[in-house]
Design a protein around this motif. Structure first.
Motif, mmCIF file in Angstrom:
data_model
loop_
_atom_site.group_PDB
_atom_site.id
_atom_site.type_symbol
_atom_site.label_atom_id
_atom_site.label_comp_id
_atom_site.label_asym_id
_atom_site.label_seq_id
_atom_site.Cartn_x
_atom_site.Cartn_y
_atom_site.Cartn_z
ATOM 1 N N GLY A 107 80.191 109.956 -18.090
ATOM 2 C CA GLY A 107 80.302 108.620 -18.676
ATOM 3 C C GLY A 107 81.683 108.308 -19.213
ATOM 4 N N VAL A 108 82.537 109.315 -19.381
ATOM 5 C CA VAL A 108 83.887 109.065 -19.894
ATOM 6 C C VAL A 108 84.933 109.103 -18.784
ATOM 7 N N LEU A 109 84.481 109.154 -17.531
ATOM 8 C CA LEU A 109 85.426 109.040 -16.415
ATOM 9 C C LEU A 109 86.051 107.651 -16.406
ATOM 10 N N LEU A 110 87.339 107.595 -16.241
ATOM 11 C CA LEU A 110 88.011 106.311 -16.027
ATOM 12 C C LEU A 110 87.777 105.852 -14.595
ATOM 13 N N GLU A 111 87.791 104.555 -14.385
ATOM 14 C CA GLU A 111 87.779 104.035 -13.021
ATOM 15 C C GLU A 111 89.036 104.542 -12.300
ATOM 16 N N PRO A 112 88.947 104.791 -10.989
ATOM 17 C CA PRO A 112 90.096 105.391 -10.284
ATOM 18 C C PRO A 112 91.421 104.693 -10.543
ATOM 19 N N GLN A 113 91.455 103.353 -10.503
ATOM 20 C CA GLN A 113 92.718 102.662 -10.717
ATOM 21 C C GLN A 113 93.179 102.787 -12.167
#
Length: 441
Positions: free
Chosen positions: A298-304
Motif C-alpha cells: 500500500g505504500v508503493l509509489l505509482e511508477p511515474q
C-alpha cells in the motif's frame, strides 16, 4: 567518494562479479549484498536469505564463500565498496524436532560427513563446525509478537515464527566474530535487518566495537506512518548513532506526490521532522520489503511518481541514496511488477541521476521556485533540478543570481538550454523532471 548504494536484491554473487566494472563505471559507490550467512542452498525464495542457519558458513542459493569473495574483490578493483545485509535478530524457522538448536543435528552431521565435509570446510567463515552455534538457552521465550505497537514485545517476541535470539554473552560473542570474519572478506559496511526488533544495548555491543569504527553501518527500522515513526524510528535516532533508511522522507514523498499533496513539503523536510537528518539518512523510494510483502504494498509509489522521487532523492543535498534493483522476485505474485525494477540499476534515467548526484555532491541546495505542483532548486552554482508532478506544462520564472551563466545540459533527456540575464523562464513538461548541469559558456 561516490556514495550511491546499489541494492543488488537477491542477486547471485557471480552476477555482482560479472557486472563489477559496469557498476563502477555507472558511478555507484557501494553494492549491498543479500544476507550471505548459511541458509537453505536449495531455497530459491528471496526470504530464505533472511533465515540464517549458521553464522560460521557462507553458503546459500546465491553461491558459496569463494563466489562471494570473488565478487567482493571484483568490486573493490573497480572502486566499489561491498556492504552485507546481516540478519542478527533471529534464526531460521525450520520444521524439525531440535528447532532451537542451530544449525541442528542433521546439519552438523553434514559438516562432518565424508561426502560433504570438505565442501563445508571450504565455506567456513570462522569457528569450529564440529560443535553447535546456539542452543535453546540463547532464545527468547516470550513467543509470537501479538502487539506490533508495543516496543518491548517487538524486541522480545518472535517475528512470524522465527526463533528470536536473546541478548546474551554467547549471542554477542558469535555476532562479533561473524562481523570480524566478514570484515576479513572485504566488506566495508553492513545493513542491520529488523533493527527495531533488537535492543539498543544489543546493537551497541555488537556493532560499536573495535574493528567496526570505519565501517558504514545502517539500519532498517520499517515504519510507514507518523505513529510508527514516533514509536520505533525516532527513539533509535535519539539513542544511537546509526544511520537508518529514511522511511520518514519516503512517507513525505508519498504525501507530496498525492493529488492533494504539495511539493512545498520537499523544500526542507528535515527542518519540520519530515525527513531524517541528512547525515543519518539512507534515502529510498522503494525497498525490497515493500513490493514483496502483502502488508506493505500500500505504500508503493505509482511508477511515474517513483521516478520523480528518485530524481528528488538523487538531486537533493543530504542522505545516501539507495537504488533498488531486483530480478522480478515479486512479479510471480504481482504481474504488474514485471520488469519494473529488473535491471533498474543500469536504466538510462538512473544512470543520469547518478551522474548528476556525483557531479554536485557536497554543493549546497537552495530553492529557486516552489509551488504545490512543482519545484525547482539549485545545487551550488552549476546544477538545477526541476520536478513537475502536475499534468500541465509549468513555466516558472527563476532568478539566476548565484548560477553560472551559459549552457546547461539535462542529464536525463539530453536537451540543452542557455541561461542568461537576471531571470530565466523554465519549461517543465507534465509529470516530468529535469536535472541540468552547467556545461560551459
Amino acid at each position: 567518494m561516490y556514495d550511491v548504494i546499489l541494492h543488488a536484491f537477491d542477486w547471485r554473487y557471480k552476477d555482482n562479479e560479472v557486472n563489477a566494472q559496469r557498476i563502477g563505471d555507472m558511478g555507484f559507490g557501494a553494492v549491498l549484498f543479500p544476507p550471505p550467512l548459511y541458509s537453505d542452498e536449495n531455497g530459491q525464495e528471496w526470504w530464505q536469505r533472511y533465515q540464517p542457519r549458521d553464522y560460521r558458513v557462507i553458503r546459500s542459493y546465491l553461491g558459496r564463500k569463494a563466489d562471494l569473495k570473488r565478487a567482493v574483490d571484483a568490486l573493490k578493483k573497480c572502486g566499489v565498496r561491498a556492504y552485507a545485509d546481516v540478519v542478527f535478530n533471529h534464526m531460521a524457522n525450520e520444521n524439525r524436532r531440535d528447532r532451537f538448536n542451530f544449525p541442528g543435528e542433521a546439519v552438523l552431521q553434514r559438516y562432518s560427513s565424508a561426502e560433504e565435509g570438505a565442501g563445508f570446510k571450504d565455506d567456513c567463515l570462522y569457528g569450529n563446525l564440529n560443535e553447535g552455534l546456539f542452543s535453546p538457552d540463547e532464545f527468547n521465550k516470550l513467543g509470537e509478537i501479538k502487539n506490533y505497537n508495543d516496543p518491548w514485545e517487538v524486541e522480545e517476541g518472535s517475528l512470524g515464527g522465527l526463533p528470536d535470539l536473546e541478548f546474551c554473552d554467547k549471542v554477542v560473542q558469535q555476532q562479533r566474530e561473524c562481523l570480524s570474519a566478514l570484515n576479513g572478506l572485504g566488506f566495508s559496511g553492513y545493513r542491520i535487518d529488523a533493527l527495531k526488533h533488537l535492543p539498543v544495548a544489543h546493537l551497541e555491543a555488537v556493532f560499536e566495537t573495535e574493528g567496526m569504527q570505519d565501517k558504514f553501518v545502517f539500519g532498517e527500522v520499517l515504519t510507514f506512518n507518523d505513529n510508527q515513526e514516533a514509536t520505533f524510528l525516532w527513539p533509535v535516532m535519539k539513542t544511537t548513532d546509526f544511520p537508518c533508511y529514511d522511511f520518514v522522507l519516503q512517507e513525505t514523498l508519498r504525501k507530496a506526490f498525492a493529488p492533494s499533496g504539495s511539493m512545498r513539503e520537499l523544500v526542507d523536510p528535515a527542518a519540520f521532522g519530515q525527513a531524517l537528518p541528512w547525515y543519518r539518512a539512507v534515502t529510498v523510494a522503494v525497498t525490497h520489503d515493500i513490493p514483496n510483502n502483502d502488508g506493505f504494498r500500500g505504500v508503493l509509489l505509482e511508477p511515474q511518481d517513483e521516478y520523480l522521487a528518485h530524481v528528488y532523492l538523487m538531486g537533493r543535498d543530504g542522505g545516501v541514496p539507495l537504488v533498488y534493483s531486483d530480478n522480478n522476485q515479486s512479479a510471480g505474485r504481482y504481474p504488474e511488477d514485471r520488469d519494473r525494477w529488473a535491471d533498474a540499476w543500469q536504466r538510462h534515467d538512473i544512470a543520469a541521476m547518478i551522474r548528476f548526484h556525483n557531479a554536485v555532491h557536497g554543493m549546497p541546495q537552495r530553492a529557486l521556485y516552489e509551488a504545490d505542483g512543482f519545484l525547482v532548486f539549485a545545487r551550488g552554482d552549476r546544477g538545477i533540478v526541476a520536478i513537475n508532478k502536475t499534468n500541465k506544462w509549468q513555466h516558472p520564472v527563476i532568478w539566476t543570481r548565484g548560477m553560472r551563466q551559459g549552457k546547461y545540459r539535462c542529464q536525463i533527456h539530453g536537451h540543452e538550454m542557455n541561461v542568461t540575464g537576471d531571470t530565466f523562464v523554465f519549461a517543465i513538461p507534465p509529470r516530468e523532471a529535469q536535472m541540468w548541469l552547467y556545461s560551459g559558456d
